[in-house]
Design a protein around this motif. Structure first.
Motif, PDB file in Angstrom:
ATOM      1  N   SER A 189       1.069  -1.279  -0.015  1.00 53.62           N
ATOM      2  CA  SER A 189      -0.066  -0.191   0.034  1.00 53.62           C
ATOM      3  C   SER A 189       1.111   1.246  -0.354  1.00 53.62           C
ATOM      4  CB  SER A 189      -1.275  -0.159   1.603  1.00 53.62           C
ATOM      5  OG  SER A 189      -0.098   0.397   2.409  1.00 53.62           O
ATOM      6  N   THR A 190       0.284   2.361  -0.486  1.00 52.26           N
ATOM      7  CA  THR A 190       0.973   3.665  -0.036  1.00 52.26           C
ATOM      8  C   THR A 190       0.390   4.426  -1.217  1.00 52.26           C
ATOM      9  OG1 THR A 190       3.376   4.242  -1.497  1.00 52.26           O
ATOM     10  CG2 THR A 190       1.583   3.121  -3.690  1.00 52.26           C
ATOM     11  N   THR A 191       1.233   5.860  -1.488  1.00 51.37           N
ATOM     12  CA  THR A 191       0.047   7.071  -1.780  1.00 51.37           C
ATOM     13  C   THR A 191       0.549   7.344  -2.821  1.00 51.37           C
ATOM     14  OG1 THR A 191       0.361   7.983   0.075  1.00 51.37           O
ATOM     15  CG2 THR A 191      -0.515   8.950  -1.564  1.00 51.37           C
ATOM     16  N   GLY A 240     -11.587   2.724 -10.537  1.00 45.36           N
ATOM     17  CA  GLY A 240     -12.743   3.972 -10.523  1.00 45.36           C
ATOM     18  C   GLY A 240     -12.078   4.561 -10.436  1.00 45.36           C
ATOM     19  N   ASP A 241     -12.433   4.727  -8.960  1.00 45.86           N
ATOM     20  CA  ASP A 241     -11.596   5.335  -7.737  1.00 45.86           C
ATOM     21  C   ASP A 241     -10.464   5.640  -7.087  1.00 45.86           C
ATOM     22  OD1 ASP A 241     -14.241   6.821  -7.608  1.00 45.86           O
ATOM     23  OD2 ASP A 241     -15.215   5.707  -5.817  1.00 45.86           O
ATOM     24  N   ASP A 242      -9.707   4.395  -7.890  1.00 47.57           N
ATOM     25  CA  ASP A 242      -8.380   4.411  -7.938  1.00 47.57           C
ATOM     26  C   ASP A 242      -7.620   2.773  -8.700  1.00 47.57           C
ATOM     27  OD1 ASP A 242      -9.270   1.344  -6.348  1.00 47.57           O
ATOM     28  OD2 ASP A 242      -8.649   1.733  -4.681  1.00 47.57           O
ATOM     29  N   ALA A 243      -6.787   2.286  -8.142  1.00 42.82           N
ATOM     30  CA  ALA A 243      -5.420   1.528  -9.539  1.00 42.82           C
ATOM     31  C   ALA A 243      -5.592   0.188  -9.005  1.00 42.82           C
ATOM     32  CB  ALA A 243      -5.772   2.075 -10.792  1.00 42.82           C
ATOM     33  N   VAL A 260       0.177  -3.682  -6.239  1.00 41.93           N
ATOM     34  CA  VAL A 260       0.116  -1.826  -5.024  1.00 41.93           C
ATOM     35  C   VAL A 260      -1.039  -1.338  -5.746  1.00 41.93           C
ATOM     36  CG1 VAL A 260       1.634  -0.664  -6.632  1.00 41.93           C
ATOM     37  CG2 VAL A 260       0.833   0.277  -4.238  1.00 41.93           C
ATOM     38  N   ARG A 261      -2.644  -0.746  -4.541  1.00 35.84           N
ATOM     39  CA  ARG A 261      -3.698  -0.113  -4.996  1.00 35.84           C
ATOM     40  C   ARG A 261      -3.574   1.016  -4.482  1.00 35.84           C
ATOM     41  NH1 ARG A 261      -9.875  -3.066  -5.352  1.00 35.84           N
ATOM     42  NH2 ARG A 261     -10.744  -1.395  -5.577  1.00 35.84           N
ATOM     43  N   THR A 262      -3.631   1.978  -5.229  1.00 39.47           N
ATOM     44  CA  THR A 262      -3.418   2.927  -4.695  1.00 39.47           C
ATOM     45  C   THR A 262      -5.028   3.943  -5.663  1.00 39.47           C
ATOM     46  OG1 THR A 262      -2.252   5.332  -5.162  1.00 39.47           O
ATOM     47  CG2 THR A 262      -1.825   3.397  -6.940  1.00 39.47           C
ATOM     48  N   LEU A 284      -5.025   7.960 -12.563  1.00 37.68           N
ATOM     49  CA  LEU A 284      -4.288   8.037 -13.566  1.00 37.68           C
ATOM     50  C   LEU A 284      -3.973   9.466 -14.002  1.00 37.68           C
ATOM     51  CD1 LEU A 284      -1.941   6.580 -15.961  1.00 37.68           C
ATOM     52  CD2 LEU A 284      -3.773   6.332 -17.317  1.00 37.68           C
ATOM     53  N   THR A 285      -2.186   9.778 -14.064  1.00 37.84           N
ATOM     54  CA  THR A 285      -2.137  10.780 -14.206  1.00 37.84           C
ATOM     55  C   THR A 285      -1.341  10.773 -15.378  1.00 37.84           C
ATOM     56  OG1 THR A 285      -2.520  12.129 -12.345  1.00 37.84           O
ATOM     57  CG2 THR A 285      -1.091  13.235 -14.106  1.00 37.84           C
TER      58      THR A 285
END
Length: 371
Positions: free
Chosen positions: A5-7, A177-180, A194-196, A333-334
């Motif tokens: 897990s991470t930011t 959707g809200d994360d990846a 990792v889910r972020t 996603l950026t």
């Protein structure tokens, strides 16, 4: 399969990914940076010891961005205690329409500059043969690019908030959707995930294959990023290092750029003329006809070097149709790509712009996907 897990997950350890990791950690954010190749590798667009810093754009917005970037470079030098830009000045010459447009933009921006005749310019810089109109500005120079990349990575590490992993390849990104979820693998461990809520794809030439489908799934699309293998070369010089400004020649054909790389020679190259390639399958070999064309150009216009002794370099360009960058976000996603052979000079600013998006900001309209 291990899970972390991470930011923020930053994919890509070239100059934009490194600058983004630094910008995020400087704001107190945790970062996992994943780079498929080694630290400071030569497989992309960020390697080598020198890049041009110049403010010579005919476009007012880009001139303003160079001013912002220069302020950030100077701040980075103070913070790191490292010289990153050598102020050699820069010279533009060639077609009057191109050079005069740059002069007008610099005038409007209040950037000091001067115009010279070709003879006066040749007397000042005897290593270059000038034609047409000549414009010089002293705020420009040479970025110590390899040192800059390392500074960004090192400063990010020193915060204690960055986990930098090299030799680590991303195998997939799943959009929830809200994360990846990002899946990746290195040589010595099993697949990890990792889910972020924030994935930054600062992958340059790899963006179309890595995130093209994900963006399409959100109703967006990258512009047609053209990936080419460029082949500038270093040429030995008989002149002292101080004799060389950075330079751009706006000729009737392809644009040409040049600058000194201390200890290696004067680097000269055509802008964006190389063959289209797959970034994962390149031969790194110069195209013989283009090599001959470059040597012929150098023989005529760069008399301060030995045109018969080139040392060719291979690097990638990721070029958009308008040569504007792509820096935008969709969902978690950026994406940062399309730097079109002129992005390095903006590196600390690009890091800030990408970090802004990763933290929920809005893109500059010029660099948005839907421009």
């Amino acid at each position: 399969m291990a899970s972390l897990s991470t930011t923020h997950v930053v994919i890509g350890g070239g100059i934009v990914g490194a600058a983004t990791a630094f910008a995020l950690t400087a704001r107190g954010e945790r970062v996992l940076l994943l780079e498929q190749h080694g630290r400071g590798h030569d497989r992309g667009s960020s390697h080598g010891a020198s890049r041009i810093f110049r403010q010579g754009y005919a476009d007012a917005e880009y001139v303003d961005l160079t001013t912002q970037a220069l302020d950030l470079w100077e701040t980075l030098e103070r913070r790191s205690g490292t010289t990153l830009i050598d102020r050699t000045g820069a010279v533009d010459h060639g077609r009057p329409d191109a050079v005069d447009a740059i002069a007008a933009a610099l005038t409007d921006a209040g950037v000091p500059h001067e115009t010279l005749s070709p003879d006066d310019a040749a007397a000042r810089w005897p290593g270059i043969a000038f034609e047409g109109h000549v414009l010089a500005h002293a705020t420009a120079g040479r970025i110590r690019s390899a040192a800059a990349l390392e500074v960004f990575l090192t400063l990010a590490e020193r915060t204690g908030l960055a986990d930098l992993r090299f030799g680590t390849r991303v195998t997939g990104i799943e959009d929830h959707g809200d994360d990846a979820t990002v899946s990746f693998i290195s040589d010595d461990v099993d697949v990890e995930t990792v889910r972020t809520a924030s994935v930054v794809a600062a992958v340059g030439s790899w963006a179309p294959t890595l995130v093209g489908a994900l963006l399409a799934g959100r109703g967006a699309g990258l512009p047609a990023v053209r990936v080419t293998q460029e082949q500038p070369a270093h040429f030995p010089s008989h002149l002292p290092d101080a004799a060389w400004p950075s330079f751009v020649h706006w000729g009737e054909g392809d644009g040409v750029y040049g600058l000194l790389t201390p200890g290696e020679g004067v680097k000269v190259g055509f802008h964006g003329t190389g063959p289209v390639v797959d970034p994962d399958h390149r031969d790194f070999a110069p195209v013989p006809a283009e090599a001959e064309r470059l040597q012929a150009y150098v023989t005529r216009y760069v008399p301060g070097v030995d045109a018969t002794k080139p040392t060719f370099i291979s690097c990638l360009y990721d070029t958009t149709p308008d040569e504007d960058f792509v820096i935008d976000r969709r969902g978690p996603l950026t994406v940062a790509t399309g730097f079109s052979g002129h992005g390095f000079k903006f590196a600390p600013l690009l890091g800030e712009l990408v970090a802004d998006l990763a933290l929920g900001g809005t893109p500059l309209p010029r660099f948005a996907l839907a421009r």
